[in-house]
Design an enzyme around this catalytic site. Structure first.
Site, PDB file in Angstrom:
ATOM      1  N   HIS A 186      -0.770 -57.022 -45.737  1.00  0.00           N
ATOM      2  CA  HIS A 186      -0.879 -58.086 -46.736  1.00  0.00           C
ATOM      3  C   HIS A 186       0.410 -58.897 -46.811  1.00  0.00           C
ATOM      4  CE1 HIS A 186      -4.777 -57.168 -48.208  1.00  0.00           C
ATOM      5  NE2 HIS A 186      -4.478 -55.884 -48.228  1.00  0.00           N
ATOM      6  N   ARG A 288     -12.283 -66.909 -46.184  1.00  0.00           N
ATOM      7  CA  ARG A 288     -12.462 -65.537 -46.684  1.00  0.00           C
ATOM      8  C   ARG A 288     -13.067 -65.618 -48.078  1.00  0.00           C
ATOM      9  NH1 ARG A 288      -7.085 -64.472 -44.098  1.00  0.00           N
ATOM     10  NH2 ARG A 288      -7.349 -62.659 -42.749  1.00  0.00           N
ATOM     11  N   ARG A 324     -17.010 -66.830 -43.892  1.00  0.00           N
ATOM     12  CA  ARG A 324     -17.320 -65.422 -43.633  1.00  0.00           C
ATOM     13  C   ARG A 324     -17.990 -64.814 -44.851  1.00  0.00           C
ATOM     14  NH1 ARG A 324     -12.451 -61.410 -42.428  1.00  0.00           N
ATOM     15  NH2 ARG A 324     -12.098 -61.536 -44.663  1.00  0.00           N
ATOM     16  N   GLU A 413     -14.334 -57.192 -34.495  1.00  0.00           N
ATOM     17  CA  GLU A 413     -13.265 -56.411 -35.122  1.00  0.00           C
ATOM     18  C   GLU A 413     -13.317 -54.945 -34.700  1.00  0.00           C
ATOM     19  OE1 GLU A 413     -12.280 -58.310 -39.238  1.00  0.00           O
ATOM     20  OE2 GLU A 413     -14.402 -57.823 -39.258  1.00  0.00           O
ATOM     21  N   ASN A 436      -6.723 -58.447 -36.515  1.00  0.00           N
ATOM     22  CA  ASN A 436      -6.102 -57.477 -37.433  1.00  0.00           C
ATOM     23  C   ASN A 436      -6.892 -56.169 -37.400  1.00  0.00           C
ATOM     24  OD1 ASN A 436      -4.757 -59.795 -38.099  1.00  0.00           O
ATOM     25  ND2 ASN A 436      -5.810 -60.101 -40.039  1.00  0.00           N
ATOM     26  N   ASP A 437      -8.189 -56.286 -37.612  1.00  0.00           N
ATOM     27  CA  ASP A 437      -9.010 -55.076 -37.595  1.00  0.00           C
ATOM     28  C   ASP A 437      -9.249 -54.586 -36.172  1.00  0.00           C
ATOM     29  OD1 ASP A 437      -9.524 -54.170 -40.233  1.00  0.00           O
ATOM     30  OD2 ASP A 437     -10.644 -56.011 -40.578  1.00  0.00           O
ATOM     31  N   ARG A 447      -4.009 -50.443 -40.409  1.00  0.00           N
ATOM     32  CA  ARG A 447      -3.286 -51.730 -40.378  1.00  0.00           C
ATOM     33  C   ARG A 447      -2.211 -51.828 -41.446  1.00  0.00           C
ATOM     34  NH1 ARG A 447      -7.863 -56.198 -41.807  1.00  0.00           N
ATOM     35  NH2 ARG A 447      -6.201 -57.510 -42.598  1.00  0.00           N
ATOM     36  N   CYS A 484      -9.293 -65.429 -35.246  1.00  0.00           N
ATOM     37  CA  CYS A 484      -8.918 -65.798 -36.609  1.00  0.00           C
ATOM     38  C   CYS A 484      -8.031 -64.740 -37.266  1.00  0.00           C
ATOM     39  CB  CYS A 484     -10.138 -66.073 -37.475  1.00  0.00           C
ATOM     40  SG  CYS A 484     -11.166 -64.616 -37.716  1.00  0.00           S
TER      41      CYS A 484
END
Ligand code: PEP
Ligand code: MG
Length: 548
Positions: A186, A288, A324, A413, A436-437, A447, A484
């Site tokens: 984050h 998001r 999304r 992901e 990221n995932d 993560r 993304c």
């Protein structure tokens, strides 16, 4: 020469110097003491509460954002409540010392808030924060949470939680340095959203005494103490020159020989659209939607959802908006889904998987997206997070079509999805890779885990190989494949991703100018060559080195 140089992972470029301040921890309640002077003890408690009120009001006055100011004023009202003060005094009269009386009075309030349910129940956690602040004042400690000293400073923390971010005043915080966290944490996402130079996974930063001047380089990950003014100024100027050169470029993303790679922005609400425009984004590559759902005891209704989506679609009229569907679970738990008790939430019912248990949440959302699209005529693409199989993708596309949405895709992901990208592209209109995932699941590395930040490095050749599989499948199918995740924000990686067949890069708007500049400095052939070298590298350091 600097005194000490700490090294972490630079996740948002920029060089700044300023005093370092750490997030203070909530104080533990001290052992109870015997009260001999009830009047003096009551006055001490009242003064602590008054100081909490005054500090919140000072912060509200300084807050740049109206919503933040409102929240702070509401908290100040709670801390100044007369009933609360009476409760504290009564407990002191009953023999408790000031810290325990404050703790007891807040606990009574908390119970009442929770019993009332609804909005008040959602505010119960604020009471804990107010109690911690008052106790800290009584103990002569700094108030917990993000400091607000009234001047510019470098914020140091173990890691930043989403809850800390509401408190973060971008007029005061000039850089972020965290001891843990990784490139996809984050902290990294927030830093890019705010355009703050940031270094994560920086061991030793919490040992630097508060007030020490540090020079932070968000590109190299260096955090130095004891740097002379002249040296700091030169470093800051050099970095500012690079930023200015990148910002001067505008226009669509392309290589020097004209190979197009769309440059899109990641947003969480209509508030972020201005920054996307400023960065000349060609559209939105990741909207998001979970921000609308966070901290809610109940799912937002159809009308509220339509309004939130419409605001973004309207602001982006004529351009692409990839929205999304709700990505709940794991690091984004949502109270109304009651998902507590999963032994391993990251591998649990999250993302699109929620639709297995609560299909109506997805259908309501798709209907709201469709209605907002119809009202605005925007080029809306819808995609689902955390898709693993073709069957899941097919079901999602069917639901999207049923709602009247013409363009439906899925995020990549999960390694299983990347491996079967070609099959997925038979049923979806596009893919968007959430690096990221995808890093987290490819390397079996949480993560949020700073200790494993090296595994979450977007230059890991195995990750790039999976991206390449998707790019290749996209080329063969003639369908778009975007990135993304945070990897899209790394300017040096952009040519590599383009060379792997990625057709769009979506990132925090602030990262966009540097990515545009990096792409424009390479030919398409360069990109393919760099991509092949990076995938063939033995590890991330060699992959980075191969990019020159
Ligand atoms: C990702 O996983 O890369 C992504 C873009 O989604 P989020 O960071 O919201 O999980
Ligand atoms: Mg994700």
């Amino acid at each position: 020469m600097p005194d000490t140089v700490l090294t972490g992972i630079g996740v948002c470029p920029g060089v700044v110097a300023g005093p370092l301040l750490r997030i203070a921890a909530a104080p533990a309640l001290p052992a109870p003491t015997t009260v001999t002077d009830v009047v003096a003890e009551a006055a001490r408690a009242a003064a602590a509460l008054a100081e909490v009120v005054a500090e919140l009001e000072r912060r509200a006055d300084r807050a740049g954002d109206d919503t933040v100011a409102e929240v702070l004023r509401a908290e100040a009202l709670m801390a100044g409540d007369e009933e609360l003060r009476d409760g504290v005094r009564e407990l002191i009269e009953a023999g408790h010392d000031a810290p325990h009386a404050i703790d007891g009075a807040f606990a009574t309030f908390r119970e009442a808030f929770e019993a009332a349910g609804g909005y008040l129940a959602e505010r119960a956690a604020d009471l804990d924060d107010l109690r911690d602040r008052a106790v800290a004042v009584l103990l002569g400690r700094p108030m917990p949470g993000v400091p607000s000293p009234g001047h510019r400073y470098v914020l140091a923390a173990r890691d930043l939680a989403p809850a800390d971010t509401a408190d973060l005043d971008p007029n005061q915080v000039i850089a972020l340095v965290t001891e843990t966290g990784g490139p996809t944490s984050h902290t990294a996402i927030l830093a890019r959203a705010l355009g703050l130079p940031a270094v994560v996974a920086c061991p030793g930063v919490l040992a630097v005494p508060d007030g020490t001047t540090v020079l932070v380089d968000g590109a190299t990950g260096r955090v130095a103490t004891g740097v002379g003014d002249a040296e700091a100024e030169a470093a800051i100027e050099a970095s500012a020159r690079l930023t200015a050169a990148a910002s001067a470029l505008t226009g669509p993303g392309r290589t020097s020989d004209g190979y197009a790679v769309k440059l899109l922005a990641n947003v969480g609400s209509a508030k972020d659209v201005a920054a996307a425009d400023e960065a000349h984004a060609e559209g939105i590559g990741l909207f998001r939607t979970e921000l609308l759902f966070l901290d809610r005891a109940r799912e937002p209704g159809h009308g509220e959802q339509v309004a939130a989506y419409r605001d973004v679609f309207r602001a982006m009229a004529g351009r692409r908006v990839v929205i999304r569907t709700l990505d709940a679970g794991a690091d984004k738990p949502l109270p109304f889904l009651n998902q507590e008790g999963e032994p391993n939430p990251a591998l649990g019912v999250r993302g699109l998987r929620v639709a297995r248990q609560r299909p109506e949440v997805l259908t309501t959302q798709l209907a709201a997206i469709a209605e907002a699209r119809a009202e605005t005529g925007a080029d809306v693409w819808v995609m689902a997070p955390m898709v693993s199989t073709v069957a899941e993708a097919s079901a999602f596309v069917a639901a999207a079509r049923e709602a009247g949405l013409p363009r439906a895709g899925v995020m990549i992901e999960v390694p299983a999805a990347a491996l079967r990208a070609a099959d997925l592209l038979r049923v979806v209109d596009f893919l968007s890779i959430g690096t990221n995932d995808l890093s987290q699941y490819t390397f079996a590395a949480d993560r949020m885990c700073g200790a494993l930040a090296d595994l979450l490095d977007p230059w890991q050749p195995a990750l790039l190989q999976l991206v390449g599989l998707c790019g290749e499948a996209g080329r063969a199918a003639g369908k778009p494949v975007g990135v993304c995740g945070e990897a899209a924000a790394d300017p040096r990686l952009a040519p590599v991703l383009a060379g792997l067949g990625v057709t769009s890069l979506s990132m925090s708007p602030r990262a966009l100018p540097a990515v545009r500049a990096a792409l424009s400095s390479r030919t398409a052939e360069d990109c393919r060559r760099l991509a092949a070298l990076a995938v063939a590298a033995a590890g991330p350091a060699e992959a980075r080195g191969s990019a020159g």
